[in-house]
Design a protein around this motif. Structure first.
Motif, PDB file in Angstrom:
ATOM      1  N   ALA A   1       0.825  -1.206   0.000  1.00 27.93           N
ATOM      2  CA  ALA A   1       0.000   0.000   0.000  1.00 27.93           C
ATOM      3  C   ALA A   1       0.857   1.253   0.000  1.00 27.93           C
ATOM      4  O   ALA A   1       0.536   2.246  -0.675  1.00 27.93           O
ATOM      5  N   LEU A   2       1.968   1.227   0.736  1.00 26.34           N
ATOM      6  CA  LEU A   2       2.869   2.383   0.788  1.00 26.34           C
ATOM      7  C   LEU A   2       3.476   2.669  -0.584  1.00 26.34           C
ATOM      8  O   LEU A   2       3.437   3.804  -1.073  1.00 26.34           O
TER       9      LEU A   2
ATOM     10  N   GLU B   1       2.147  -2.950 -11.363  1.00 30.11           N
ATOM     11  CA  GLU B   1       0.969  -3.776 -11.660  1.00 30.11           C
ATOM     12  C   GLU B   1      -0.180  -3.450 -10.700  1.00 30.11           C
ATOM     13  O   GLU B   1      -1.338  -3.314 -11.116  1.00 30.11           O
ATOM     14  N   LEU B   2       0.142  -3.327  -9.422  1.00 34.37           N
ATOM     15  CA  LEU B   2      -0.896  -3.038  -8.426  1.00 34.37           C
ATOM     16  C   LEU B   2      -1.479  -1.638  -8.620  1.00 34.37           C
ATOM     17  O   LEU B   2      -2.683  -1.432  -8.443  1.00 34.37           O
TER      18      LEU B   2
ATOM     19  N   LEU C   1      -1.645  -0.076 -11.503  1.00 36.19           N
ATOM     20  CA  LEU C   1      -2.491  -0.176 -12.693  1.00 36.19           C
ATOM     21  C   LEU C   1      -3.849  -0.781 -12.337  1.00 36.19           C
ATOM     22  O   LEU C   1      -4.893  -0.329 -12.829  1.00 36.19           O
ATOM     23  N   ALA C   2      -3.843  -1.796 -11.488  1.00 39.16           N
ATOM     24  CA  ALA C   2      -5.100  -2.412 -11.086  1.00 39.16           C
ATOM     25  C   ALA C   2      -5.992  -1.430 -10.338  1.00 39.16           C
ATOM     26  O   ALA C   2      -7.215  -1.465 -10.466  1.00 39.16           O
ATOM     27  N   GLU C   3      -5.368  -0.533  -9.578  1.00 36.93           N
ATOM     28  CA  GLU C   3      -6.134   0.429  -8.778  1.00 36.93           C
ATOM     29  C   GLU C   3      -6.538   1.662  -9.568  1.00 36.93           C
ATOM     30  O   GLU C   3      -7.653   2.170  -9.404  1.00 36.93           O
ATOM     31  N   ARG C   4      -5.633   2.144 -10.431  1.00 39.36           N
ATOM     32  CA  ARG C   4      -5.895   3.386 -11.163  1.00 39.36           C
ATOM     33  C   ARG C   4      -5.505   3.235 -12.629  1.00 39.36           C
ATOM     34  O   ARG C   4      -4.525   3.825 -13.091  1.00 39.36           O
ATOM     35  N   PRO C   5      -6.216   2.456 -13.399  1.00 41.21           N
ATOM     36  CA  PRO C   5      -5.824   2.182 -14.786  1.00 41.21           C
ATOM     37  C   PRO C   5      -5.793   3.417 -15.667  1.00 41.21           C
ATOM     38  O   PRO C   5      -5.054   3.448 -16.665  1.00 41.21           O
ATOM     39  N   GLU C   6      -6.580   4.450 -15.334  1.00 43.60           N
ATOM     40  CA  GLU C   6      -6.625   5.648 -16.178  1.00 43.60           C
ATOM     41  C   GLU C   6      -5.320   6.431 -16.163  1.00 43.60           C
ATOM     42  O   GLU C   6      -5.089   7.301 -17.019  1.00 43.60           O
ATOM     43  N   LEU C   7      -4.412   6.115 -15.229  1.00 42.54           N
ATOM     44  CA  LEU C   7      -3.134   6.820 -15.139  1.00 42.54           C
ATOM     45  C   LEU C   7      -2.081   6.251 -16.085  1.00 42.54           C
ATOM     46  O   LEU C   7      -1.024   6.845 -16.263  1.00 42.54           O
ATOM     47  N   PHE C   8      -2.362   5.101 -16.711  1.00 39.42           N
ATOM     48  CA  PHE C   8      -1.367   4.369 -17.492  1.00 39.42           C
ATOM     49  C   PHE C   8      -1.695   4.405 -18.982  1.00 39.42           C
ATOM     50  O   PHE C   8      -2.812   4.084 -19.389  1.00 39.42           O
ATOM     51  N   ALA C   9      -0.686   4.761 -19.790  1.00 42.41           N
ATOM     52  CA  ALA C   9      -0.790   4.639 -21.245  1.00 42.41           C
ATOM     53  C   ALA C   9      -0.234   3.302 -21.708  1.00 42.41           C
ATOM     54  O   ALA C   9      -0.783   2.669 -22.616  1.00 42.41           O
TER      55      ALA C   9
ATOM     56  N   MET D   1       7.789  -9.892  -1.477  1.00 46.40           N
ATOM     57  CA  MET D   1       7.960 -10.714  -2.667  1.00 46.40           C
ATOM     58  C   MET D   1       7.674 -12.191  -2.411  1.00 46.40           C
ATOM     59  O   MET D   1       7.567 -12.975  -3.360  1.00 46.40           O
ATOM     60  N   LYS D   2       7.534 -12.560  -1.153  1.00 45.49           N
ATOM     61  CA  LYS D   2       7.084 -13.915  -0.838  1.00 45.49           C
ATOM     62  C   LYS D   2       5.566 -14.031  -0.879  1.00 45.49           C
ATOM     63  O   LYS D   2       5.019 -15.130  -0.717  1.00 45.49           O
ATOM     64  N   HIS D   3       4.905 -12.893  -1.096  1.00 46.81           N
ATOM     65  CA  HIS D   3       3.437 -12.869  -1.128  1.00 46.81           C
ATOM     66  C   HIS D   3       2.976 -11.883  -2.211  1.00 46.81           C
ATOM     67  O   HIS D   3       2.370 -10.863  -1.916  1.00 46.81           O
ATOM     68  N   VAL D   4       3.262 -12.212  -3.458  1.00 44.26           N
ATOM     69  CA  VAL D   4       2.915 -11.337  -4.574  1.00 44.26           C
ATOM     70  C   VAL D   4       1.438 -11.526  -4.932  1.00 44.26           C
ATOM     71  O   VAL D   4       1.006 -12.648  -5.229  1.00 44.26           O
ATOM     72  N   PRO D   5       0.649 -10.448  -4.926  1.00 49.66           N
ATOM     73  CA  PRO D   5      -0.774 -10.574  -5.286  1.00 49.66           C
ATOM     74  C   PRO D   5      -0.934 -11.002  -6.751  1.00 49.66           C
ATOM     75  O   PRO D   5      -0.102 -10.689  -7.602  1.00 49.66           O
ATOM     76  N   ASP D   6      -1.990 -11.714  -7.025  1.00 47.01           N
ATOM     77  CA  ASP D   6      -2.265 -12.179  -8.375  1.00 47.01           C
ATOM     78  C   ASP D   6      -3.189 -11.185  -9.085  1.00 47.01           C
ATOM     79  O   ASP D   6      -4.385 -11.133  -8.814  1.00 47.01           O
ATOM     80  N   VAL D   7      -2.609 -10.387  -9.977  1.00 46.26           N
ATOM     81  CA  VAL D   7      -3.404  -9.409 -10.735  1.00 46.26           C
ATOM     82  C   VAL D   7      -3.369  -9.729 -12.226  1.00 46.26           C
ATOM     83  O   VAL D   7      -3.627  -8.868 -13.064  1.00 46.26           O
TER      84      VAL D   7
END
Length: 304
Positions: free
Chosen positions: A114-115, A144-145, A147-155, A230-236
């Motif tokens: 989150a940070l 990646e995270l 982008l998942a939260e704020r996709p409009e910020l990414f081209a 990195m031992k707990h990478v979310p699946d996006v």
């Protein structure tokens, strides 16, 4: 969906010329930024982040995010190539890393996803968007995270040597995979530091001076926390597959993670994949080839 890998895309002569430019790179002082670079601080949710900018702010924007143990200086060779192509290029040190060592969660907090995601989103919001974003290694997960939260910020999104699997990311690393399940985050971080400081990758003197010097500033707590993350990478992967933006997976043929894992991710999310004759750091060793492929990605992002 088939993997789209184009290692020799375009004319062979052009690709050979790019490879020749990369082979001709000489040792340099990695602490010296490209001419015209502006150093500045950015007030992020985690604190003050050391940042750099190069190019005309009115041009399309590219944000390059370094990984753990790294810094904005990792892009010294890549920055001017993107600027010369007409892009406004920015980078910053992650919280806890090098000149952003003072930024973080506070004495009793942890460097968590989150940070890092909040910092990236704030940085993107502070300039023109959507932006072309590159996440290097651990920072690929952060990108990646975000982008998942704020996709409009990414081209577009470039994943440079980023962990290709969710869950326990170290299980696919060549030299530590089998032991990573039983080793603590602190011990894995110690092994990573040892490998860098003892120059197991045989980098040149100028590069080695930078990577050793950074450890005088980088927060060891931040490294331990990042390894634990990195031992707990979310699946996006499902989000990436439906994000609607061009995605590039850029890796060396001697990357930390096996090729079949990177190709599997590319196939799953419908990304392009480029493979270079190098290790985990194409931005340092094959910047001309990487910039060429990123610019092709940017062009696709501009016309989507």
């Amino acid at each position: 969906m088939a993997i789209r890998e184009r290692r020799r895309e375009g004319s062979d002569n052009h690709r050979d010329a790019l490879e020749a430019l990369d082979r001709a790179i000489e040792d340099l002082d990695w602490t010296v930024p490209p001419p015209g670079t502006r150093a500045h601080g950015f007030t992020a949710p985690s604190g003050m982040l050391a940042s750099i900018s190069l190019g005309d702010p009115a041009h399309p924007r590219a944000v390059l995010l370094p990984g753990a143990t790294g810094s904005k200086e990792d892009f010294v060779l890549l920055l001017p190539l993107l600027q010369d192509a007409g892009y406004f290029v920015q980078s910053y040190d992650l919280a806890g890393q090098y000149q952003s060592a003072a930024a973080g969660p506070g004495e009793n907090g942890a460097y968590d996803y989150a940070l890092f995601v909040a910092d990236l989103i704030a940085f993107l919001e502070a300039g023109p968007t959507p932006a072309h974003v590159l996440g290097y290694s651990f920072a690929g997960i952060v990108a990646e995270l975000a982008l998942a939260e704020r996709p409009e910020l990414f081209a577009t999104l470039t994943l440079l040597g980023a962990p290709p699997e969710p869950g326990q990311a170290f299980r696919g690393v060549r030299w530590i995979g089998r032991l990573s399940h039983v080793l603590s985050a602190h011990r894995i971080a110690s092994l990573i530091i040892w490998g860098i400081v003892t120059n197991t990758n045989k980098v040149r003197a100028g590069r080695l001076a930078l990577v050793r010097m950074r450890f005088q500033y980088t927060s060891r707590r931040s490294l331990d926390d990042i390894v634990a993350l990195m031992k707990h990478v979310p699946d996006v992967r499902a989000v990436l597959a439906t994000a609607g933006i061009p995605i590039l997976i850029a890796v060396g043929d001697n990357d930390l993670w096996r090729h079949d894992l990177h190709r599997g991710l590319a196939d799953r999310i419908g990304a392009e994949i480029r493979v270079y004759r190098t290790g985990h750091s194409p931005c340092e060793t094959t910047p001309h080839q990487l910039a060429h492929d990123m610019l092709e990605l940017y062009a696709r992002g501009a016309t989507r």
